[in-house]
Scaffold this active site. Sequence first.
Site: not given
Ligand code: F6R
Length: 618
Positions: A613, A498, A102-103, A76, A514, A495, A2, A27, A491
Amino acid sequence: MCGITGYIGSRNAYPIIINGLKRLEYRGYDSAGVMVFDGEQIQLSKTKGKVSDLEAITNIDESRKKGSIGIGHTRWATHGVPNDVNSHPHVSQSGELVIVHNGIIENYDTIRKELISRGYTFQSDTDTEVLVNLIEEVKKNENCKLGKAVQLALTNVIGAYAIAVFDKTRPNELVVARLGSPIAIGIGKDNEEFFVASDASPFIEFTRDAVYLEDGELAIVKRNKEIKVRKISNDKEVDAVIQELQLNLEQIEKGGYDHFMLKEIHEQPKAIIDTYRGRMLPNEGIIRMAGVDDHMSKFLHADRIIIVACGTSWHAGLVGEYLLEEMTRVPVEVEYASEFRYRNPIITPKDVVIAISQSGETADTLAAIKLAKSKGAFVFGICNVVGSSIARETHAGAYTHAGPEIGVASTKAFTTQITVLSLISLKLAQAKGTLAKSAVNNYLQTLQLIPSQIEKLLEIDDLVKEISYVYKDATNCLYLGRGFNFPVALEGALKLKEISYIHAEGYPAAEMKHGPIALIDENMPVFVIATNKGHYEKVVSNIQEIKSRSGKIIAIVTEGDVTVKEIADHVIEIPETEEAFTPLLTTIPLQLLSYHIAIMLGKNVDQPRNLAKSVTVE
Ligand code: F6R
């Protein structure tokens, strides 16, 4: 997960808190709330939804905005669904204490039951309401001030938190504390005002001086007084270390782009230059990385390297595995931090662990680091956020210097992490002698070309838009790649899913037969990375297999490709580079594709549903 903001000073607190919350929405954004105190009354406004929904409520009644002290929150959800009642701030039973958090408080249920037995009732399902009432109970029983009550209450709490607490009976102070979740306190001129926030972005235009609380610290912030920092465990005072902020306002604004994600995709050429700037002299074959140089013997004597990370950073780690093994011949294992930390892994003091994290706050990665350290391993961090928990917890490290990444979908973090991993691999290859001097020089010179190549690649936006339009209504997609580009396939799929919520899977191209091949029919778009180096012919065969089952092929090929062009439905060309660096290029069109598809579907690309994030909870 959060975002927290707070203000105490002589200005109107409300706009500072609301603007701060907007900057912290990356966040979490499932509910938002603000409390300001007008000298007599606590004005509390909160709602399910985004900060803009909160503003819609406060705009109806100006009295909700009055006061020179306040706290705010963007959530969040962890405990309790996102709704108005579960939104923060939470108020204690007496109505005097107000908290944002937050937590996660892990033992909240035990505390809640104890408080219920003492006559407390609860409105929400949150652990945070339990915490504010625990502080109230301690304050009452000990007959103490807010700071002491928070300190004592927190010694009974298990979990992670960053909190800001207000007490109506002490309207000139805020109490702030952290364990496991970041919190920064901005210090105004002559201590006339203070800003509290999960990161420094909410107060960057007001001050350059900030104190970042360490884990287990609590700060008492009083109007016109010096900030006091104490240890939660023993209430001893510690020095408040004031740091000068490096961030600037431009970096955290959209700068003419519609979305942060698009801005960050376009920032990649500069971000990669900032990452390698000062670290390599390609013509001389010199690579300087203080964090590696200072601990070279650890790297040289390592039996193996273990890379731990989550999400996109884990994908960068997989590219790192290919880079490090290819260039240094040291065995590398790549682990999801969340699995590693709980599976009793075998780690010895001869292991080097590389932890990768954009935010530097990911709870699982942090826990994996602590575990590796406890077993004697040397831990090296690759982080973007300067001064973050992971940057501080690791023995040494290298920053990516990508600048703030605000779009929830990670883009420039990925390419800059790969840049750092490339430099580490080349540096170690040099030291071990596993690559000839000429090969190292050639790699460095090639790496130096990547930013201008990405610049050129970004010009294909119109082509990517056309392709996106064709496939925007797909419900499933496959992404295939081999070798260095297998992690790029993962990746690319991440992308897409998400931000557009289209189901997508990444696979090593040869694995397709497979199982996943059963999915292929005329409705299945398959994104295939088929660059000219590294198993090109094999990937061409995989493309043929898809074609003969009527799958739609969107191929990423090297400029001048002839063979794939004849088979694929669409091709996107990338410039020629070393195979090891192709992920830095092949990932760009996949980022753009995800972006455009999500935009065409009307999705909020910067704030995709259910995501946040930085994932500071397990
Ligand atoms: C995907 C994304 C997440 C982060 C993951 C790790 O686009 O942003 O999968 O890569 O939560 O986050 P960090 O790099 O901040 O540890």
